[in-house]
Design an enzyme around this catalytic site. Sequence first.
Site, short mmCIF file in Angstrom:
data_model
loop_
_atom_site.label_atom_id
_atom_site.label_comp_id
_atom_site.label_asym_id
_atom_site.label_seq_id
_atom_site.Cartn_x
_atom_site.Cartn_y
_atom_site.Cartn_z
N THR A 1 0.81 -1.22 0.00
CA THR A 1 0.00 0.00 0.00
C THR A 1 0.84 1.26 0.00
O THR A 1 0.50 2.25 -0.64
CB THR A 1 -0.92 0.01 1.24
OG1 THR A 1 -1.83 -1.08 1.12
CG2 THR A 1 -1.71 1.29 1.35
N SER B 1 -0.05 -9.80 -1.26
CA SER B 1 -0.77 -11.07 -1.42
C SER B 1 -0.08 -11.94 -2.47
O SER B 1 -0.31 -13.15 -2.51
CB SER B 1 -2.22 -10.81 -1.84
OG SER B 1 -2.90 -10.22 -0.77
N1 ASP Z 1 -2.86 -5.35 0.15
C1 ASP Z 1 -1.78 -4.54 0.67
C2 ASP Z 1 -0.51 -5.39 0.66
O1 ASP Z 1 -0.35 -6.20 1.52
C3 ASP Z 1 -2.10 -4.07 2.05
C4 ASP Z 1 -1.05 -3.18 2.68
O2 ASP Z 1 0.05 -3.00 2.22
O3 ASP Z 1 -1.36 -2.61 3.75
O4 ASP Z 1 0.29 -5.25 -0.23
#
Ligand code: ASP
Length: 340
Positions: free
Chosen positions: A12, A58
Site C-alpha cells: 500500500t 498477497s
Molecule cells: N494489500 C496490501 C498489501 O499487503 C495491504 C497493505 O500494504 O497494507 O500489499
Amino acid sequence: MSKVLLISTGGTITMVRDAKTQALVPADIETFKAYMPELFAGEMQVDIEAFTPLIDSSDINPDCWVKMARMVYDHYEEYDGFVILHGTDTMSYSASALSFMLENLSKPVVFTGSQLPVGVLRSDAKENLLTAIEISGAKDEEGNAIVPEVTIYFEDRLFRANRTTKRNAEHFSAFNSYNYPALAKAGVHITYQPHLVHYSDPEKPLILHTAFDCNVAVLKLFPGIQQPVVRALLRARGLKGVVLETFGAGNAPTDKWLYKELKTAVDNGIIIVNKTQCNTGSVEMGLYAVSLNLMKAGVLSGYDITTEALLTKMMLLLGETPEKAKELLGKELCGEMTVD
Ligand code: ASP
C-alpha cells in the site's frame, strides 16, 4: 554517516488508485521516490533497490523471500542497515522467513509499510518509513547496531519480526507481538530495550538459507470437525509438515479417529507441530488430558510461536532435510519462541 539500503517490494505504501477500477495498485518506484524527497535530505545515505514491478503482498511467495534476502546478503558489507518496504498483508510471513534465512545476522533489517498510500494526506507512510530508516542506521556509543535483527516497525513500535502478526486491517497500529515485548517505542525519542534484543555472534559470517519446501499445511481444529476433511488434508500428496492449530493450551477433541489420523501421518514421516489458536500464551501438552493423545501420536510442541513464524521455519528446515526439520522445529533458533 550511516548507509542504509531501502529495498522496496511494493505494498500500500507505494500504491495509487487505478483510474479504471478505482482499486489500489502499486505505482513504480520513481513515483514513490517523488513522494518521498525526505529520503534524500536526512542524515543518512539511503540507496534504493526495488522489485520490478512492485507488488501487492498477497502475491509474495518464497521466491520473493529469496530475492529480498539475497539483496541483503549481496550488499551486506556495503550498508549499516536495511529497510524493506512491504505490504502489510503478508509482512509477518516475509519478515519471519528472513529472520530464519539470514543466519548470524548482525545488522538491522527493518520491515515497514503503511495502511494508507504515501500520496494520501493522512498517510502513515512517511512516519513509518523515516523512523524505520533511523532505526536501521542507529548505533550505540561503540558504533554497534542497536537492533541487529529482523524487525517490523509500525506506527510507534519496533517488534521482533518472527513474533509478529497482522492484527488490524484498518488501524495504523496494524501489528502486534503478543508473546514478546516491543524492542523499541518511538515518540519524541526512540526508546530502545537492548536487554530484549537477540544478538548473533558478530564474528560468525552471515549464512544465507534459500531452500524452501512448500509441502506444508495449516490444519485448524474446530468443534465438529469431520474425519474426511482431516484425512484429506493429512493424506495430501507430498505433504511433509503440518501446523496443527489447537484449542487453548494445545488441546484437541479426543475422538479416536483424530488420534489415528494424526498417528498415521506422523508414522508416515509427516511432521506435525501444535500451535495454539490463542494469540497469547503457550502450548502446554499434558496439562489437560485432552492433549495427551497428541503427545502419544508424536505431535511436537510449538510453544508460543506464531503461525507465520512456524510455517516459514518449517518450510525452510524441510528445504534442508526432514531430519533437520524434526530436530530443530522444537528448538528456538532466533528468538521466535520461548521454550520452557
Ligand atoms: N494489500 C496490501 C498489501 O499487503 C495491504 C497493505 O500494504 O497494507 O500489499
